[in-house]
Write a protein that holds these residues in place. Structure first.
Motif, PDB file in Angstrom:
ATOM      1  N   GLU A   1       0.844  -1.201   0.000  1.00 43.73           N
ATOM      2  CA  GLU A   1       0.000   0.000   0.000  1.00 43.73           C
ATOM      3  C   GLU A   1       0.875   1.246   0.000  1.00 43.73           C
ATOM      4  OE1 GLU A   1      -3.114  -0.094   2.882  1.00 43.73           O
ATOM      5  OE2 GLU A   1      -3.339  -2.264   2.692  1.00 43.73           O
ATOM      6  N   PRO A   2       0.340   2.378  -0.530  1.00 41.98           N
ATOM      7  CA  PRO A   2      -0.911   2.494  -1.241  1.00 41.98           C
ATOM      8  C   PRO A   2      -0.779   1.940  -2.669  1.00 41.98           C
ATOM      9  CG  PRO A   2       0.243   4.604  -1.244  1.00 41.98           C
ATOM     10  CD  PRO A   2       1.072   3.652  -0.450  1.00 41.98           C
ATOM     11  N   PRO A   3      -1.923   1.611  -3.326  1.00 38.63           N
ATOM     12  CA  PRO A   3      -3.273   1.671  -2.800  1.00 38.63           C
ATOM     13  C   PRO A   3      -3.602   0.421  -1.993  1.00 38.63           C
ATOM     14  CG  PRO A   3      -3.358   0.858  -5.034  1.00 38.63           C
ATOM     15  CD  PRO A   3      -1.913   1.105  -4.724  1.00 38.63           C
ATOM     16  N   GLU A   4      -4.643   0.505  -1.174  1.00 41.71           N
ATOM     17  CA  GLU A   4      -5.183  -0.691  -0.533  1.00 41.71           C
ATOM     18  C   GLU A   4      -5.529  -1.671  -1.667  1.00 41.71           C
ATOM     19  OE1 GLU A   4      -8.823  -1.158   2.486  1.00 41.71           O
ATOM     20  OE2 GLU A   4      -9.416  -0.710   0.433  1.00 41.71           O
ATOM     21  N   PRO A   5      -5.192  -2.963  -1.496  1.00 39.35           N
ATOM     22  CA  PRO A   5      -5.381  -3.887  -2.626  1.00 39.35           C
ATOM     23  C   PRO A   5      -6.830  -4.357  -2.788  1.00 39.35           C
ATOM     24  CG  PRO A   5      -4.422  -5.045  -0.776  1.00 39.35           C
ATOM     25  CD  PRO A   5      -4.548  -3.611  -0.342  1.00 39.35           C
ATOM     26  N   SER A   6      -7.768  -3.419  -2.793  1.00 41.71           N
ATOM     27  CA  SER A   6      -9.167  -3.803  -3.025  1.00 41.71           C
ATOM     28  C   SER A   6      -9.415  -3.798  -4.530  1.00 41.71           C
ATOM     29  CB  SER A   6     -10.110  -2.830  -2.320  1.00 41.71           C
ATOM     30  OG  SER A   6      -9.969  -1.548  -2.887  1.00 41.71           O
ATOM     31  N   ILE A   7     -10.427  -4.537  -4.945  1.00 44.74           N
ATOM     32  CA  ILE A   7     -10.727  -4.623  -6.377  1.00 44.74           C
ATOM     33  C   ILE A   7     -10.971  -3.222  -6.943  1.00 44.74           C
ATOM     34  CG2 ILE A   7     -12.401  -5.464  -8.074  1.00 44.74           C
ATOM     35  CD1 ILE A   7     -10.922  -7.824  -7.039  1.00 44.74           C
ATOM     36  N   SER A   8     -11.739  -2.399  -6.241  1.00 39.73           N
ATOM     37  CA  SER A   8     -12.104  -1.086  -6.797  1.00 39.73           C
ATOM     38  C   SER A   8     -10.880  -0.173  -6.917  1.00 39.73           C
ATOM     39  CB  SER A   8     -13.183  -0.421  -5.945  1.00 39.73           C
ATOM     40  OG  SER A   8     -12.721  -0.279  -4.621  1.00 39.73           O
ATOM     41  N   LEU A   9     -10.013  -0.176  -5.904  1.00 37.69           N
ATOM     42  CA  LEU A   9      -8.836   0.708  -5.986  1.00 37.69           C
ATOM     43  C   LEU A   9      -7.804   0.191  -6.978  1.00 37.69           C
ATOM     44  CD1 LEU A   9      -8.356   1.973  -2.326  1.00 37.69           C
ATOM     45  CD2 LEU A   9      -9.519   3.065  -4.247  1.00 37.69           C
ATOM     46  N   LEU A  10      -7.713  -1.133  -7.106  1.00 39.83           N
ATOM     47  CA  LEU A  10      -6.804  -1.684  -8.133  1.00 39.83           C
ATOM     48  C   LEU A  10      -7.297  -1.291  -9.523  1.00 39.83           C
ATOM     49  CD1 LEU A  10      -6.096  -5.259  -6.700  1.00 39.83           C
ATOM     50  CD2 LEU A  10      -4.438  -3.403  -6.963  1.00 39.83           C
ATOM     51  N   ALA A  11      -8.624  -1.327  -9.716  1.00 37.88           N
ATOM     52  CA  ALA A  11      -9.182  -0.946 -11.023  1.00 37.88           C
ATOM     53  C   ALA A  11      -8.851   0.509 -11.326  1.00 37.88           C
ATOM     54  CB  ALA A  11     -10.696  -1.169 -11.015  1.00 37.88           C
ATOM     55  N   ARG A  12      -8.993   1.380 -10.331  1.00 38.90           N
ATOM     56  CA  ARG A  12      -8.692   2.804 -10.539  1.00 38.90           C
ATOM     57  C   ARG A  12      -7.200   2.989 -10.829  1.00 38.90           C
ATOM     58  NH1 ARG A  12      -7.735   7.341  -6.767  1.00 38.90           N
ATOM     59  NH2 ARG A  12      -8.237   9.205  -7.961  1.00 38.90           N
TER      60      ARG A  12
ATOM     61  N   VAL B   1       7.880   8.510  -4.444  1.00 40.93           N
ATOM     62  CA  VAL B   1       7.127   8.260  -5.674  1.00 40.93           C
ATOM     63  C   VAL B   1       5.747   7.697  -5.343  1.00 40.93           C
ATOM     64  CG1 VAL B   1       7.151   6.909  -7.822  1.00 40.93           C
ATOM     65  CG2 VAL B   1       9.275   7.833  -6.912  1.00 40.93           C
ATOM     66  N   ASP B   2       5.632   7.045  -4.186  1.00 42.62           N
ATOM     67  CA  ASP B   2       4.369   6.396  -3.819  1.00 42.62           C
ATOM     68  C   ASP B   2       4.220   6.490  -2.301  1.00 42.62           C
ATOM     69  OD1 ASP B   2       2.038   5.068  -4.310  1.00 42.62           O
ATOM     70  OD2 ASP B   2       2.955   3.087  -4.460  1.00 42.62           O
ATOM     71  N   CYS B   3       3.850   7.687  -1.834  1.00 45.43           N
ATOM     72  CA  CYS B   3       3.877   7.953  -0.385  1.00 45.43           C
ATOM     73  C   CYS B   3       2.517   7.643   0.257  1.00 45.43           C
ATOM     74  CB  CYS B   3       4.224   9.425  -0.165  1.00 45.43           C
ATOM     75  SG  CYS B   3       4.163   9.892   1.581  1.00 45.43           S
ATOM     76  N   PRO B   4       2.514   6.847   1.343  1.00 48.03           N
ATOM     77  CA  PRO B   4       1.244   6.528   2.004  1.00 48.03           C
ATOM     78  C   PRO B   4       0.578   7.759   2.622  1.00 48.03           C
ATOM     79  CG  PRO B   4       3.100   5.488   3.135  1.00 48.03           C
ATOM     80  CD  PRO B   4       3.669   6.173   1.930  1.00 48.03           C
ATOM     81  N   GLU B   5       1.374   8.793   2.948  1.00 47.00           N
ATOM     82  CA  GLU B   5       0.791  10.005   3.580  1.00 47.00           C
ATOM     83  C   GLU B   5       0.348  11.052   2.555  1.00 47.00           C
ATOM     84  OE1 GLU B   5       2.452   7.818   6.536  1.00 47.00           O
ATOM     85  OE2 GLU B   5       3.822   8.780   5.154  1.00 47.00           O
ATOM     86  N   HIS B   6       0.557  10.779   1.282  1.00 48.91           N
ATOM     87  CA  HIS B   6       0.282  11.784   0.239  1.00 48.91           C
ATOM     88  C   HIS B   6      -1.186  12.220   0.249  1.00 48.91           C
ATOM     89  CE1 HIS B   6      -0.983  12.942  -3.876  1.00 48.91           C
ATOM     90  NE2 HIS B   6       0.225  13.473  -3.960  1.00 48.91           N
ATOM     91  N   GLN B   7      -1.357  13.537   0.104  1.00 52.26           N
ATOM     92  CA  GLN B   7      -2.703  14.076  -0.151  1.00 52.26           C
ATOM     93  C   GLN B   7      -2.568  15.019  -1.331  1.00 52.26           C
ATOM     94  OE1 GLN B   7      -4.891  15.635   3.182  1.00 52.26           O
ATOM     95  NE2 GLN B   7      -4.235  13.952   4.506  1.00 52.26           N
ATOM     96  N   PRO B   8      -3.479  14.924  -2.301  1.00 51.33           N
ATOM     97  CA  PRO B   8      -3.316  15.734  -3.517  1.00 51.33           C
ATOM     98  C   PRO B   8      -3.305  17.214  -3.205  1.00 51.33           C
ATOM     99  CG  PRO B   8      -5.061  14.107  -3.776  1.00 51.33           C
ATOM    100  CD  PRO B   8      -4.660  14.068  -2.336  1.00 51.33           C
ATOM    101  N   ALA B   9      -2.422  17.946  -3.896  1.00 50.41           N
ATOM    102  CA  ALA B   9      -2.398  19.402  -3.775  1.00 50.41           C
ATOM    103  C   ALA B   9      -3.671  19.959  -4.420  1.00 50.41           C
ATOM    104  CB  ALA B   9      -1.170  19.950  -4.507  1.00 50.41           C
ATOM    105  N   ALA B  10      -4.096  21.123  -3.933  1.00 53.17           N
ATOM    106  CA  ALA B  10      -5.345  21.701  -4.468  1.00 53.17           C
ATOM    107  C   ALA B  10      -5.168  22.007  -5.936  1.00 53.17           C
ATOM    108  CB  ALA B  10      -5.668  22.960  -3.712  1.00 53.17           C
TER     109      ALA B  10
ATOM    110  N   ARG C   1       1.030   9.699  -6.381  1.00 49.64           N
ATOM    111  CA  ARG C   1       1.217   9.931  -4.939  1.00 49.64           C
ATOM    112  C   ARG C   1       2.665  10.377  -4.691  1.00 49.64           C
ATOM    113  NH1 ARG C   1      -2.392   5.529  -5.309  1.00 49.64           N
ATOM    114  NH2 ARG C   1      -0.624   4.188  -5.726  1.00 49.64           N
ATOM    115  N   THR C   2       3.069  11.347  -5.464  1.00 46.96           N
ATOM    116  CA  THR C   2       4.454  11.825  -5.419  1.00 46.96           C
ATOM    117  C   THR C   2       4.553  13.098  -4.571  1.00 46.96           C
ATOM    118  OG1 THR C   2       4.073  13.167  -7.365  1.00 46.96           O
ATOM    119  CG2 THR C   2       4.865  10.944  -7.746  1.00 46.96           C
ATOM    120  N   CYS C   3       5.773  13.382  -4.089  1.00 42.72           N
ATOM    121  CA  CYS C   3       5.972  14.595  -3.273  1.00 42.72           C
ATOM    122  C   CYS C   3       5.547  15.857  -4.026  1.00 42.72           C
ATOM    123  CB  CYS C   3       7.433  14.719  -2.859  1.00 42.72           C
ATOM    124  SG  CYS C   3       7.895  13.609  -1.513  1.00 42.72           S
TER     125      CYS C   3
END
Ligand code: SF4
Length: 198
Positions: free
Chosen positions: A63-74, A189-198, A159-161
């Motif tokens: 993770e990320p992403p959580e390995p759920s079917i919906s998030l893997l599809a996205r 490159v793939d940060c679990p704490e990432h939140q998209p910038a506005a 999910r990059t800096c």
């Protein structure tokens, strides 16, 4: 008398920048083609489709992403039914297992027998041969390009800096969430704490 400069031989800075940008584009195309060929060979060797291999690699990366079917599809840019069908096939081959997560999610877990399919990493090997300063410059350059591609709508998941609301740039890089300066080699490159910038 000094050398005579002919105007048709003068290349403006804009032209030169455009030419380098085109060369970068061509180089990235070659790398993408090489990766596609390598993935196809790897998938064929293990009797997988390219999508099944992508699912294995994404789940194995953690993770990320959580390995759920919906998030893997996205993440992989395909529909949920397509991912579900691929996961069922992987499960039949004993490479993953599905784990229901109430109320309505299904997680995909890698089985130990799924690991050998992921051992081949020629791009990591090639990158590790570069001089460390060049590795850092390439990492930063790639992240700047990814940020531009997110800005112009070409990429939807990053999910990059440099696409994160916690990133500050003042000559260098700084994460206000972690309250830490980030060296170029620390950029994620793939940060679990990432939140998209506005
Ligand atoms: S939260 Fe993660 S992605 Fe965001 S700036 Fe900090 S280290 Fe980078």
């Amino acid at each position: 008398m000094g050398p005579v400069l002919r105007t048709e031989h003068l290349v403006s800075a804009d032209q030169q920048t455009g030419e380098i940008a085109s060369k970068i584009d061509a180089a990235l195309t070659q790398l993408a083609r090489a990766r596609q060929i390598q993935r196809q060979c790897l998938a064929t060797r293990h009797g997988l489709s390219p999508l099944q291999l992508d699912i294995l690699m994404t789940v194995a990366a953690g993770e990320p992403p959580e390995p759920s079917i919906s998030l893997l599809a996205r993440e992989l840019g395909v529909s949920q039914p397509t991912v579900t069908a691929a996961v069922i096939t992987l499960e039949r081959k004993g490479l993953v297992r599905r784990e229901p997560l109430p109320p309505r999610r299904t997680l995909v877990r890698l089985e130990p027998s799924g690991q050998p399919a992921l051992a081949d990493r020629p791009f990591v090997d090639a990158a590790s041969r570069l001089d460390p300063a060049l590795q850092e410059a390439m990492l930063e350059g790639a992240l700047v390009m990814i940020a531009h591609l997110v800005d112009n709508g070409t990429l939807s998941v990053a999910r990059t800096c440099l696409t994160c609301r916690f990133h500050r740039s003042d000559g260098g890089h700084y994460c206000v969430l972690l309250d830490l300066p980030l060296a170029r080699s620390d950029l994620r490159v793939d940060c679990p704490e990432h939140q998209p910038a506005a």
